[in-house]
Design an enzyme around this catalytic site. Structure first.
Site, mmCIF file in Angstrom:
data_model
loop_
_atom_site.group_PDB
_atom_site.id
_atom_site.type_symbol
_atom_site.label_atom_id
_atom_site.label_comp_id
_atom_site.label_asym_id
_atom_site.label_seq_id
_atom_site.Cartn_x
_atom_site.Cartn_y
_atom_site.Cartn_z
ATOM 1 N N ARG A 88 0.820 -1.211 0.000
ATOM 2 C CA ARG A 88 0.000 0.000 0.000
ATOM 3 C C ARG A 88 0.853 1.261 0.000
ATOM 4 O O ARG A 88 0.310 2.363 -0.015
ATOM 5 C CB ARG A 88 -0.896 0.008 1.223
ATOM 6 C CG ARG A 88 -2.322 -0.463 0.925
ATOM 7 C CD ARG A 88 -3.079 -0.442 2.216
ATOM 8 N NE ARG A 88 -4.484 -0.236 2.126
ATOM 9 C CZ ARG A 88 -5.397 -1.203 2.150
ATOM 10 N NH1 ARG A 88 -5.041 -2.451 2.163
ATOM 11 N NH2 ARG A 88 -6.679 -0.896 2.154
ATOM 12 N N ARG A 160 -18.657 -2.880 8.226
ATOM 13 C CA ARG A 160 -17.353 -2.625 8.841
ATOM 14 C C ARG A 160 -17.329 -1.225 9.450
ATOM 15 O O ARG A 160 -17.841 -0.290 8.857
ATOM 16 C CB ARG A 160 -16.250 -2.735 7.774
ATOM 17 C CG ARG A 160 -15.785 -4.152 7.547
ATOM 18 C CD ARG A 160 -14.930 -4.285 6.328
ATOM 19 N NE ARG A 160 -13.848 -3.315 6.214
ATOM 20 C CZ ARG A 160 -12.924 -3.349 5.254
ATOM 21 N NH1 ARG A 160 -12.955 -4.308 4.346
ATOM 22 N NH2 ARG A 160 -11.979 -2.440 5.201
ATOM 23 N N ARG A 171 -9.736 7.087 3.846
ATOM 24 C CA ARG A 171 -9.126 5.914 3.204
ATOM 25 C C ARG A 171 -8.855 6.191 1.728
ATOM 26 O O ARG A 171 -7.834 5.774 1.188
ATOM 27 C CB ARG A 171 -10.036 4.687 3.375
ATOM 28 C CG ARG A 171 -10.069 4.216 4.828
ATOM 29 C CD ARG A 171 -11.184 3.235 5.072
ATOM 30 N NE ARG A 171 -11.009 1.996 4.358
ATOM 31 C CZ ARG A 171 -12.017 1.192 4.019
ATOM 32 N NH1 ARG A 171 -13.248 1.501 4.308
ATOM 33 N NH2 ARG A 171 -11.761 0.077 3.385
HETATM 34 P P1 AMP Z 1 -8.851 -3.412 3.552
HETATM 35 O O1 AMP Z 1 -9.584 -4.579 4.121
HETATM 36 O O2 AMP Z 1 -7.821 -3.794 2.526
HETATM 37 O O3 AMP Z 1 -9.777 -2.312 3.099
HETATM 38 O O4 AMP Z 1 -8.000 -2.797 4.756
HETATM 39 C C1 AMP Z 1 -8.622 -2.280 5.914
HETATM 40 C C2 AMP Z 1 -7.626 -1.465 6.737
HETATM 41 O O5 AMP Z 1 -6.548 -2.308 7.180
HETATM 42 C C3 AMP Z 1 -6.925 -0.325 5.979
HETATM 43 O O6 AMP Z 1 -7.699 0.856 5.917
HETATM 44 C C4 AMP Z 1 -5.641 -0.157 6.808
HETATM 45 O O7 AMP Z 1 -5.907 0.527 8.020
HETATM 46 C C5 AMP Z 1 -5.307 -1.611 7.165
HETATM 47 N N1 AMP Z 1 -4.428 -2.235 6.150
HETATM 48 C C6 AMP Z 1 -4.739 -3.239 5.287
HETATM 49 N N2 AMP Z 1 -3.683 -3.565 4.530
HETATM 50 C C7 AMP Z 1 -2.673 -2.725 4.899
HETATM 51 C C8 AMP Z 1 -1.339 -2.527 4.470
HETATM 52 N N3 AMP Z 1 -0.806 -3.257 3.474
HETATM 53 N N4 AMP Z 1 -0.609 -1.568 5.095
HETATM 54 C C9 AMP Z 1 -1.124 -0.833 6.081
HETATM 55 N N5 AMP Z 1 -2.377 -0.953 6.530
HETATM 56 C C10 AMP Z 1 -3.157 -1.884 5.952
#
Ligand code: AMP
Ligand code: ADP
Length: 218
Positions: A88, A160, A171
């Site tokens: 990310r 969520r 985000r």
């Molecule tokens: P997601 O399920 O991919 O939308 O991720 C949900 C949240 O998890 C994100 O908004 C971040 O806070 C955290 N997150 C997920 N993947 C990463 C990553 N590779 N690096 C940092 N934070 C992450």
């Protein structure tokens, strides 16, 4: 097969990753899911991660990289993997290169899913998931047969915490600032294929399959 799905939150990465991972018989590794598992354990680390996630910020690289290293060392990931939600930012992308180089591998392809911000906001606001089996629905475009109830196990669907409107904008900003530059990072190595993520789920799957074929992955 070592693949990355890149895209803003709500682009459909998880929805599509399930299909691609099945097709190539590789594990679907979503760092968001791994982090939510850690949060559910209610350890100090989980509580720290939750603070960042609830605010829509990236969890610190050290935590995410250790977690990913552990996951990639599992037996099922030796034949390949599909990453969803990782890397990310640039630090994570460079660390992934180092991790793979240590075992003599490289990324095969990166598929970038493009979806306009307005559509993202609609998708995320309607996203609901099953707390038991994690299946993802949408209140309008992909509803369960019975309102608010998972088709597979009758559990009540949940929204969520970080899908609530005030966090979604943060985000998206984080995506544009920190993650979108990776399109150029991988583009410089000619690994990236960009596809339009707007349309029926099946249409998007077809575009991904075509993109992977174009990248020599089939
Ligand atoms: P997601 O399920 O991919 O939308 O991720 C949900 C949240 O998890 C994100 O908004 C971040 O806070 C955290 N997150 C997920 N993947 C990463 C990553 N590779 N690096 C940092 N934070 C992450
Ligand atoms: P991501 O993993 O990128 O955050 P998801 O796969 O969870 O995204 O999808 C976000 C929301 O959008 C979910 O509610 C999902 O059902 C819905 N969705 C996924 N693909 C499409 C599509 N092609 N058209 C409309 N809605 C979609």
């Amino acid at each position: 097969m070592r693949l990355i799905l890149l895209g803003p939150p709500g682009a459909g990465k998880g929805t599509q990753a399930t299909r691609v991972a099945e097709r190539f018989e590789v594990p679907h590794i979503a760092t968001g899911d791994l982090l939510r598992q850690i949060v559910a354990q209610e350890t100090d680390l989980g509580r720290e991660a939750k603070r960042y996630m609830d605010a829509g910020k990236l969890v610190p690289d050290g935590v995410v990289l250790q977690m990913l290293r552990d996951r990639l060392s599992q037996p099922d990931a030796q034949k390949g993997f599909l990453l969803d939600g990782f890397p990310r930012n640039r630090v994570q992308a460079e660390a992934l290169d180092v991790m793979l180089a240590e075992v003599g591998h490289d990324i095969d392809a990166v598929v970038s899913i493009r979806v306009p911000d307005q559509e993202i906001i609609e998708r995320i606001s309607g996203r609901r998931s099953c707390p038991v089996c994690k299946r993802v629905y949408h209140t309008v475009s992909n509803p369960p047969a019975n309102d608010g109830i998972c088709d597979d196990d009758d559990a009540e669907l949940v929204q969520r915490e970080d899908d609530k409107p005030d966090v979604v904008q943060e985000r998206l900003d984080v995506f544009h600032r920190q993650t979108a530059p990776l399109i150029e990072f991988y583009g410089d190595r000619e690994l990236i294929r960009t596809i339009d993520g707007v349309g029926e789920v099946d249409e998007v799957s077809d575009r991904i399959a075509e993109a992977l074929e174009g990248a020599g992955v089939s």
